[in-house]
Write a protein that holds these residues in place. Structure first.
Motif, PDB file in Angstrom:
ATOM      1  N   ILE A  89      -6.669   4.060  -0.621  1.00 35.38           N
ATOM      2  CA  ILE A  89      -6.252   2.777  -1.196  1.00 35.38           C
ATOM      3  C   ILE A  89      -6.935   1.636  -0.442  1.00 35.38           C
ATOM      4  O   ILE A  89      -6.811   1.523   0.783  1.00 35.38           O
ATOM      5  CB  ILE A  89      -4.724   2.607  -1.124  1.00 35.38           C
ATOM      6  CG1 ILE A  89      -4.027   3.720  -1.913  1.00 35.38           C
ATOM      7  CG2 ILE A  89      -4.303   1.236  -1.659  1.00 35.38           C
ATOM      8  CD1 ILE A  89      -2.512   3.700  -1.804  1.00 35.38           C
TER       9      ILE A  89
ATOM     10  N   ARG B 227      -7.103  -2.019   0.875  1.00 35.04           N
ATOM     11  CA  ARG B 227      -6.016  -2.929   1.241  1.00 35.04           C
ATOM     12  C   ARG B 227      -6.552  -4.236   1.813  1.00 35.04           C
ATOM     13  O   ARG B 227      -7.417  -4.242   2.674  1.00 35.04           O
ATOM     14  CB  ARG B 227      -5.102  -2.269   2.278  1.00 35.04           C
ATOM     15  CG  ARG B 227      -3.986  -3.174   2.804  1.00 35.04           C
ATOM     16  CD  ARG B 227      -3.253  -2.519   3.968  1.00 35.04           C
ATOM     17  NE  ARG B 227      -4.155  -2.128   5.045  1.00 35.04           N
ATOM     18  CZ  ARG B 227      -4.631  -2.965   5.968  1.00 35.04           C
ATOM     19  NH1 ARG B 227      -4.288  -4.248   5.953  1.00 35.04           N
ATOM     20  NH2 ARG B 227      -5.453  -2.519   6.904  1.00 35.04           N
TER      21      ARG B 227
ATOM     22  N   SER C 201       1.237   5.330  -7.773  1.00 36.13           N
ATOM     23  CA  SER C 201       0.027   5.845  -8.424  1.00 36.13           C
ATOM     24  C   SER C 201       0.000   7.368  -8.410  1.00 36.13           C
ATOM     25  O   SER C 201      -0.526   7.997  -9.339  1.00 36.13           O
ATOM     26  CB  SER C 201      -1.229   5.259  -7.774  1.00 36.13           C
ATOM     27  OG  SER C 201      -1.232   5.461  -6.379  1.00 36.13           O
TER      28      SER C 201
ATOM     29  N   ALA D  91      -7.352   2.762  -6.725  1.00 32.63           N
ATOM     30  CA  ALA D  91      -6.104   2.259  -6.141  1.00 32.63           C
ATOM     31  C   ALA D  91      -6.426   1.173  -5.124  1.00 32.63           C
ATOM     32  O   ALA D  91      -7.200   1.404  -4.192  1.00 32.63           O
ATOM     33  CB  ALA D  91      -5.329   3.398  -5.485  1.00 32.63           C
ATOM     34  N   ARG D  92      -5.820  -0.003  -5.300  1.00 34.10           N
ATOM     35  CA  ARG D  92      -6.145  -1.122  -4.414  1.00 34.10           C
ATOM     36  C   ARG D  92      -5.003  -2.124  -4.333  1.00 34.10           C
ATOM     37  O   ARG D  92      -4.248  -2.308  -5.291  1.00 34.10           O
ATOM     38  CB  ARG D  92      -7.426  -1.813  -4.873  1.00 34.10           C
ATOM     39  CG  ARG D  92      -7.513  -2.092  -6.365  1.00 34.10           C
ATOM     40  CD  ARG D  92      -8.953  -2.437  -6.760  1.00 34.10           C
ATOM     41  NE  ARG D  92      -9.180  -2.442  -8.195  1.00 34.10           N
ATOM     42  CZ  ARG D  92      -9.303  -3.530  -8.947  1.00 34.10           C
ATOM     43  NH1 ARG D  92      -9.208  -4.723  -8.393  1.00 34.10           N
ATOM     44  NH2 ARG D  92      -9.529  -3.444 -10.238  1.00 34.10           N
TER      45      ARG D  92
ATOM     46  N   GLY E 287      -3.270   0.325  -9.741  1.00 40.24           N
ATOM     47  CA  GLY E 287      -3.732   1.696  -9.895  1.00 40.24           C
ATOM     48  C   GLY E 287      -4.294   1.869 -11.292  1.00 40.24           C
ATOM     49  O   GLY E 287      -3.684   1.426 -12.264  1.00 40.24           O
TER      50      GLY E 287
ATOM     51  N   LEU F  77       2.246   1.589  -3.479  1.00 44.65           N
ATOM     52  CA  LEU F  77       1.237   1.975  -4.461  1.00 44.65           C
ATOM     53  C   LEU F  77       0.873   3.448  -4.323  1.00 44.65           C
ATOM     54  O   LEU F  77       0.609   4.121  -5.323  1.00 44.65           O
ATOM     55  CB  LEU F  77      -0.013   1.108  -4.308  1.00 44.65           C
ATOM     56  CG  LEU F  77      -1.137   1.414  -5.300  1.00 44.65           C
ATOM     57  CD1 LEU F  77      -0.674   1.198  -6.744  1.00 44.65           C
ATOM     58  CD2 LEU F  77      -2.369   0.566  -5.007  1.00 44.65           C
ATOM     59  N   SER F  78       0.853   3.966  -3.105  1.00 41.45           N
ATOM     60  CA  SER F  78       0.578   5.388  -2.913  1.00 41.45           C
ATOM     61  C   SER F  78       1.585   6.235  -3.684  1.00 41.45           C
ATOM     62  O   SER F  78       1.220   7.192  -4.382  1.00 41.45           O
ATOM     63  CB  SER F  78       0.630   5.731  -1.421  1.00 41.45           C
ATOM     64  OG  SER F  78       0.508   7.121  -1.212  1.00 41.45           O
TER      65      SER F  78
ATOM     66  N   MET G 178       0.828  -1.205   0.000  1.00 44.09           N
ATOM     67  CA  MET G 178       0.000   0.000   0.000  1.00 44.09           C
ATOM     68  C   MET G 178       0.865   1.260   0.000  1.00 44.09           C
ATOM     69  O   MET G 178       0.588   2.218  -0.737  1.00 44.09           O
ATOM     70  CB  MET G 178      -0.925  -0.004   1.212  1.00 44.09           C
ATOM     71  CG  MET G 178      -1.808   1.228   1.335  1.00 44.09           C
ATOM     72  SD  MET G 178      -2.879   1.187   2.807  1.00 44.09           S
ATOM     73  CE  MET G 178      -1.657   1.297   4.121  1.00 44.09           C
TER      74      MET G 178
END
Length: 424
Positions: free
Chosen positions: A223, A225, A210, A261-262, A252, A206-207, A203
């Motif tokens: 996001i 999660r 993305s 976003a996941r 993303g 990805l933050s 996570m």
């Protein structure tokens, strides 16, 4: 030749790897990049580690002021991990006009905007190639090689621990708990593995990724999660029958101007290039509207792979005349709910255990149908007094499947809904 002084904050796994690379590659970097990088100071408490790496004790201390007040130091590389004191030391460094390099994804994803404010104040730079995939050069790809594209999506295996666990479960038929213990013995998983197996590490990454992909801040609270602790080897084996491989993915997407976003486990087709990524390796698949698909693959952790990315940032930073910061508003207050899509669409794999009696399937199908959830296929395996049923669900919204499952769980004939896995 330009001379650049560097301070290393910590000599842990990655800090030690960075020290080794900078020491061993100094002459090569001088000849290929026309810059002489010298380690001026090291912050480290562990004197055994200092001796192990052969660091001159004269340049070692535990006082950050020795870094902040030394005019020879223009780049500070941090290896402490955690939030503090790393955050405070780096903000002080930026305000003192020293550029920073970090691999600390949790700290960076939570405090990126603070670093940018301090960097503007001190006219310094922020470099974070190593935060997201170890030695894989994903950050520079996104920031310096995709200008001719609008990035449509990013999908990645960005955590080596979980990929190692899922690979072992798939290849050797082992259960989650036994593979986790094995990973801990080998050093792939921490004694407390939550950051990895519960999806926090992915996570954080990805933050960052993305945000760069879509040129808009994607905070952690936007996001979704879900980790891998609930994965059963039965589902991995069932997935194989359908031609799928199970991976923990960071996803993303940009859909009609909204960001999705996941992080969650997902079945992917065996033909997907990410399906062949095994063990502790990382891989990231980017889709641009003009270039199409690009995949980067490599080691996502370790002293030398991550140290390689740190050194790349140090050299890149040393060669810059000016430092580029975000072109978008990176403050938390700039985030709007309207920019994000929370009710994403997927296909689904659902496994449940039900009473083996007439009419059960009809009731379950009716519950799915009530929320416009369409069943693609059904497989039933009878056992003593009950039946295991696998439903493959057509593309539907997350909210629809959740409502349907809630109703299905309330049916007296349904003994358990064992697994719900998204299919990408």
């Amino acid at each position: 030749m330009k001379k650049v002084g560097v301070a290393l904050l910590g000599l842990g796994t990655v800090g030690g790897g960075t020290y080794r690379i900078l020491s061993e590659m100094r002459e090569k970097i001088k000849s290929t990049d026309d810059v002489d990088i010298e380690i001026i100071h090291v912050l480290e408490r562990n004197q055994d580690r200092v001796r192990e790496l052969g660091v001159d004790p004269k340049i070692v201390s535990t006082d950050i002021n020795n870094v902040l007040k030394d005019p020879r130091i223009s780049i500070v590389a941090e290896f402490f991990g955690g939030i503090e004191p790393a955050r405070s030391f780096l903000i002080q460094s930026l305000k003192a006009g020293k550029s920073i390099v970090t691999a600390n994804k949790e700290m960076f994803s939570k405090h990126w905007s603070e670093f940018e404010c301090a960097a503007k104040e001190g006219n310094a730079g922020i470099y974070f190639e190593a935060t997201c995939a170890g030695g894989v050069p994903i950050i520079r790809t996104l920031t310096a090689s995709m200008q001719g594209n609008t990035i449509q999506s990013i999908q990645g295996i960005v955590n080596g621990t979980t990929n190692y666990i899922l690979t072992k479960m798939a290849d050797e038929g082992k259960d989650y708990d036994s593979v986790l213990k094995e990973a801990q013995k080998l050093g792939y998983a921490e004694a407390n593995p939550s950051a990895d197996v519960d999806g926090f590490d992915s996570m954080y990454k990805l933050s960052i990724l993305s945000t760069l992909c879509f040129n808009k801040k994607v905070p952690l609270n936007k996001i979704y999660r879900e980790g891998i602790t609930g994965i059963d080897k039965i589902d991995i084996e069932n997935g194989k029958k359908f031609g799928y491989t199970l991976k923990l993915l960071a996803i993303g997407k940009l859909n009609d101007g909204k960001i999705e976003a996941r992080v969650h486990p997902a079945f992917i087709a065996n033909e997907n290039p990410l399906a062949s990524v095994k063990g502790s390796f990382n891989a990231i698949l980017i889709n641009g509207d003009n270039v199409g698909d690009i995949m980067l693959y490599g080691r996502g952790a370790g002293d030398l792979p991550t140290g390689s990315a740190i050194v790349s940032d140090i050299v890149y930073c040393a060669r810059q005349q000016t430092h580029k910061l975000s072109s978008f508003d990176n403050r938390p207050e700039a985030v709007s709910d309207e920019d994000f899509e929370n009710d994403f669409e997927c296909e689904y794999y659902v496994r449940m255990n039900v009473m083996d009696k007439p009419g059960v399937l009809a009731k379950i199908a009716a519950a799915f149908g009530k929320y416009d959830v369409s069943i693609n296929s059904v497989e039933q395996i009878a056992s003593q007094g009950s039946a295991n049923i696998i439903f493959m669900i057509h593309m539907t919204q997350e909210s629809f499947i959740n409502k349907a499952i809630k109703d299905i769980k309330s049916l007296s004939e349904v003994l358990a809904v064992n697994s719900i896995i998204r299919v990408i």
